[in-house]
Enzyme design. Structure first.
Site, PDB file in Angstrom:
ATOM      1  N   ASP A 146       3.669  -4.726   2.640  1.00 29.16           N
ATOM      2  CA  ASP A 146       4.336  -3.245   2.736  1.00 29.16           C
ATOM      3  C   ASP A 146       5.966  -2.838   1.720  1.00 29.16           C
ATOM      4  OD1 ASP A 146       4.601  -0.879   4.458  1.00 29.16           O
ATOM      5  OD2 ASP A 146       6.224  -1.083   5.321  1.00 29.16           O
TER       6      ASP A 146
ATOM      7  N   GLU B 154      -2.039  -4.926   1.517  1.00 30.55           N
ATOM      8  CA  GLU B 154      -0.371  -5.380   2.115  1.00 30.55           C
ATOM      9  C   GLU B 154      -0.043  -6.299   1.690  1.00 30.55           C
ATOM     10  OE1 GLU B 154       0.997  -1.066   4.123  1.00 30.55           O
ATOM     11  OE2 GLU B 154       1.054  -3.392   5.787  1.00 30.55           O
TER      12      GLU B 154
END
Length: 226
Positions: free
Chosen positions: A49, A121
């Protein structure tokens, strides 16, 4: 460690050959199937992320050097949101190689937005660990592709614009209804109708429900305000 045929095919779709294959295996392993001897992808997701965020922050700054922070923020948010990550994951058929528990599999886990977005991610973090930030950044920019160039035009949320238009005329907010869903699990297409209480309505089709809602709202708003 040697990867199986499916993960090797996924490497081709991803565009990165891992020197440490264990990283890819961990990135596609969901918590529902983890064990004391099998790590899941949650820690990688946390890192991915942040890697994605830095790459996208640089990308939106470079794409429009004159943009203000207020203009940049919604563009950035649109590029890193879970829906976008899941859309990218579907394009490379990440769902096909996810390692998930039986309960998740039975409930359609391979096509769930949250699982796909988180795994995307995690894969980004795996590439970062395997080859460094520059390689991860290049991969992100390639996979996100035209989304980066188009985000400026899409930054103004079409659903918000349509809702404001309706409220200014004393109407209730628009209603969005899923009309149809077709295509394989890894690449579905959603058709959504946007309708106002005065009867005005438009349908639109896209690769995610949110994108279809936005497209329908944009088309209806354009028709009404044109």
């Amino acid at each position: 460690m040697k990867l199986g045929k499916e993960l090797k095919a996924f490497e081709d779709r991803l565009g990165h050959r891992f020197t440490t294959p264990e990283l890819l295996v961990r990135a596609v392993t969901h918590a529902s199937i983890s064990s004391p001897t099998r790590d899941d992808n949650q820690r990688l997701e946390f890192l991915g992320d942040r890697v994605l965020g830095l790459a996208m922050a640089e990308a939106v700054l470079e794409h429009d050097p004159s943009a203000t922070e207020g203009q940049l923020a919604p563009r950035f948010n649109a590029l890193v949101r879970k829906e976008t990550c899941a859309d990218v994951a579907r394009e490379i058929d990440l769902g096909a190689v996810l390692k998930i528990g039986r309960s998740e599999m039975m409930s359609g886990g391979r096509r769930k937005k949250a699982l796909l977005g988180d795994a995307m991610e995690a894969v980004i973090a795996a590439v970062y660990h395997d080859a460094g930030f520059e390689v991860a950044r290049a991969l992100i920019l390639r996979l996100w592709g035209q989304r980066i160039a188009q985000v400026e035009a899409d930054a103004r949320d079409a659903k918000t614009s349509l809702q404001e238009w309706a409220q200014a005329r004393g109407m209730a907010p628009p209603v969005y209804t899923e009309i149809a869903r077709k295509g394989p699990d890894h690449a579905p297409e959603f058709t959504v109708e946007a309708r106002l209480e005065n009867g005005a309505a438009v349908e639109a089709t896209a690769r995610s429900k949110r994108a279809a809602e936005q497209a329908a709202a944009k088309a209806l708003f354009t028709r009404l305000s044109g």
